[in-house]
Design a protein around this motif. Structure first.
Motif, short mmCIF file in Angstrom:
data_model
loop_
_atom_site.label_atom_id
_atom_site.label_comp_id
_atom_site.label_asym_id
_atom_site.label_seq_id
_atom_site.Cartn_x
_atom_site.Cartn_y
_atom_site.Cartn_z
N VAL A 65 0.84 -1.20 0.00
CA VAL A 65 0.00 0.00 0.00
C VAL A 65 0.86 1.24 0.00
O VAL A 65 0.61 2.20 -0.75
CB VAL A 65 -0.96 -0.01 1.20
CG1 VAL A 65 -1.66 1.33 1.35
CG2 VAL A 65 -1.99 -1.13 1.05
N ASP A 90 1.00 4.06 -2.96
CA ASP A 90 0.81 5.48 -2.66
C ASP A 90 2.00 6.31 -3.13
O ASP A 90 1.84 7.45 -3.60
CB ASP A 90 0.60 5.67 -1.16
CG ASP A 90 -0.78 5.23 -0.69
OD1 ASP A 90 -1.66 5.03 -1.55
OD2 ASP A 90 -0.97 5.07 0.53
N TRP A 102 -5.15 -4.69 -3.47
CA TRP A 102 -6.33 -4.60 -4.34
C TRP A 102 -7.31 -3.55 -3.82
O TRP A 102 -7.89 -2.80 -4.60
CB TRP A 102 -7.03 -5.96 -4.45
CG TRP A 102 -6.15 -7.13 -4.72
CD1 TRP A 102 -6.17 -8.34 -4.08
CD2 TRP A 102 -5.12 -7.25 -5.72
NE1 TRP A 102 -5.22 -9.20 -4.60
CE2 TRP A 102 -4.56 -8.55 -5.61
CE3 TRP A 102 -4.60 -6.39 -6.69
CZ2 TRP A 102 -3.54 -9.01 -6.43
CZ3 TRP A 102 -3.57 -6.85 -7.51
CH2 TRP A 102 -3.05 -8.12 -7.38
N THR A 103 -7.47 -3.51 -2.50
CA THR A 103 -8.39 -2.52 -1.91
C THR A 103 -7.92 -1.11 -2.18
O THR A 103 -8.71 -0.24 -2.59
CB THR A 103 -8.49 -2.76 -0.39
OG1 THR A 103 -9.05 -4.05 -0.15
CG2 THR A 103 -9.38 -1.70 0.27
N ARG A 104 -6.63 -0.87 -1.97
CA ARG A 104 -6.10 0.48 -2.17
C ARG A 104 -6.16 0.88 -3.65
O ARG A 104 -6.51 2.03 -3.99
CB ARG A 104 -4.67 0.57 -1.66
CG ARG A 104 -4.08 1.97 -1.69
CD ARG A 104 -4.83 2.90 -0.77
NE ARG A 104 -4.15 4.19 -0.64
CZ ARG A 104 -4.72 5.25 -0.10
NH1 ARG A 104 -5.96 5.19 0.38
NH2 ARG A 104 -4.05 6.39 -0.01
N GLU A 131 -8.26 -0.21 -5.89
CA GLU A 131 -9.66 0.04 -6.23
C GLU A 131 -10.13 1.38 -5.69
O GLU A 131 -10.79 2.15 -6.40
CB GLU A 131 -10.53 -1.09 -5.67
CG GLU A 131 -11.99 -1.01 -6.09
CD GLU A 131 -12.80 -2.17 -5.56
OE1 GLU A 131 -13.80 -2.51 -6.21
OE2 GLU A 131 -12.44 -2.72 -4.50
N ASP A 132 -9.77 1.67 -4.45
CA ASP A 132 -10.22 2.91 -3.83
C ASP A 132 -9.65 4.15 -4.53
O ASP A 132 -10.31 5.19 -4.61
CB ASP A 132 -9.83 2.94 -2.35
CG ASP A 132 -10.64 1.96 -1.51
OD1 ASP A 132 -11.67 1.45 -2.01
OD2 ASP A 132 -10.24 1.68 -0.36
N THR A 133 -8.40 4.06 -4.99
CA THR A 133 -7.74 5.21 -5.60
C THR A 133 -7.95 5.29 -7.11
O THR A 133 -7.62 6.31 -7.72
CB THR A 133 -6.23 5.17 -5.33
OG1 THR A 133 -5.69 3.95 -5.88
CG2 THR A 133 -5.93 5.25 -3.84
N GLY A 134 -8.47 4.21 -7.71
CA GLY A 134 -8.59 4.19 -9.16
C GLY A 134 -7.29 3.93 -9.87
O GLY A 134 -7.17 4.15 -11.09
N HIS A 184 -13.39 -7.11 -5.45
CA HIS A 184 -12.89 -5.81 -5.93
C HIS A 184 -13.36 -5.57 -7.36
O HIS A 184 -12.55 -5.51 -8.30
CB HIS A 184 -11.36 -5.77 -5.84
CG HIS A 184 -10.84 -6.07 -4.47
ND1 HIS A 184 -10.87 -5.15 -3.44
CD2 HIS A 184 -10.33 -7.21 -3.95
CE1 HIS A 184 -10.36 -5.69 -2.35
NE2 HIS A 184 -10.05 -6.94 -2.63
N LEU A 227 -11.59 -2.86 -9.57
CA LEU A 227 -10.15 -2.91 -9.80
C LEU A 227 -9.85 -2.71 -11.28
O LEU A 227 -10.41 -3.39 -12.14
CB LEU A 227 -9.60 -4.25 -9.33
CG LEU A 227 -8.09 -4.46 -9.42
CD1 LEU A 227 -7.35 -3.51 -8.48
CD2 LEU A 227 -7.75 -5.92 -9.08
#
Length: 333
Positions: free
Chosen positions: A131, A135, A165-167, A169-172, A219, A222
């Motif tokens: 993650v 970032d 995968w979560t990050r 998906e959340d950020t695009g 996700h 994703l």
């Protein structure tokens, strides 16, 4: 309406800074020896001169842009050469690798920010850093990250990768799946089978792990791009669908037939066969295939638009693959 720009989503940059960083470190020699065994001596004898001949395209933005102009490509999504993954690296070295790779790729793309968009790296061998690594790439202005088909001892279905995968998906963020090496090892060490067979196998295995494990159920947003047209999977997805319906062990992890998930994945067009490309468009949908060249390596194509045109797609589908789909994905318009 004006036509979208032509966008190549599979193009690489070579980063000498990264190789200088890892040169001589513990584990590097063993990793190179493994790569040599997997490829075989004949492949190494060809690959070395091939890469050296292409160093200007791989490192000089001006040369890259001139080559893009000659190909009729307006925008490239530039990813580090997969040789920079260095999955052997310890935590400290791995962090230095991804930070340096992100920064160097961003600097390369800054020469023409409207035409060159970049991807960074993440250390799949150290899931606890993923993650933060993603970032960092986004913080450099990159659109996402490039990943391999696996890391030592871990498949992409590993629960340890869920935060990535979560990050993403959340950020695009974009996640570009591009294998490096094949675990079939010396079985593929002649006739460049390490690439011609190995890469499609690795793509198919990695995508199958993501599908059958339910990662794409968990996700759905994703933004995953598979290199090399997803390898063997899209043209042989019927076997996966049959197993899902016929066997309880195959159908336990994902909610729907595996073939349905192809419409959630983006695929590049680099399949080297017009018939295979037509089939990829059929099973994934014309909105899920993106132009790809593997610039500037010899296993790519020097005329990605011509290769796409040879598939004989309907005009709307041709322009979607040529650039419309990627323009929306990369926000290039």
């Amino acid at each position: 309406m004006s036509r979208p720009p032509t966008v190549d989503v599979h193009a690489h940059v070579l980063l000498p800074e990264v190789e200088a960083l890892v040169d001589g470190l513990p584990g590097r020699a063993e990793a190179r020896a493994l790569e040599a065994r997997r490829a075989g001596p004949a492949a190494l004898a060809v690959s070395g001169p091939m890469v050296r001949a292409r160093l200007p395209e791989l490192t000089d933005p001006a040369v890259r842009l001139a080559a893009m102009d000659a190909q009729g490509v307006d925008v490239q999504l530039v990813s580090p050469s997969p040789s920079h993954y260095h999955h052997w690296a310890d935590e400290e070295t791995a962090e230095q690798v991804y930070r340096l790779a992100d920064e160097a790729t961003a600097a390369h793309c800054s020469a023409a920010p409207r035409r060159l968009r970049g991807l960074g790296l993440v250390p799949l061998q150290h899931p606890q850093h993923l993650v933060r690594a993603l970032d960092h790439a986004l913080g450099q202005g990159l659109l996402g990250v490039e990943i391999s088909s696996h890391a030592p001892g871990r498949e992409l279905s590993d629960p340890a990768y869920e935060p990535l995968w979560t990050r993403a998906e959340d950020t695009g963020a974009l996640v570009f799946l591009h294998p490096f090496g094949c675990t079939l090892d010396q079985r593929l060490d002649r006739w460049y089978l390490s690439n011609t067979v190995g890469q499609p196998v690795e793509n198919a295995v990695a995508l199958s792990h993501l599908i059958f494990s339910g990662v794409l159920d968990r996700h759905p947003g994703l933004k995953l791009i598979a290199a090399h047209g997803g390898g063997y999977l899209p043209t042989h997805i019927g076997r996966s669908d049959h197993a899902w319906s016929a066997r309880s062990d195959a159908g336990a992890g994902c909610a729907r037939p595996p073939g349905s998930y192809l419409k959630r994945i983006y695929f590049d067009s680099l399949v080297h066969d017009p018939g295979v490309l037509r089939e990829l468009v059929r099973v994934a949908g014309p909105d899920r295939v993106l132009l790809g060249s593997d610039f500037p390596f010899d296993m790519g194509t020097e005329d990605p638009v011509g290769a796409l045109r040879a598939a004989g797609l309907a005009d709307a589908d041709f322009h979607a693959v040529r650039g419309g789909n990627a323009s929306a994905l990369l926000s290039t318009e």
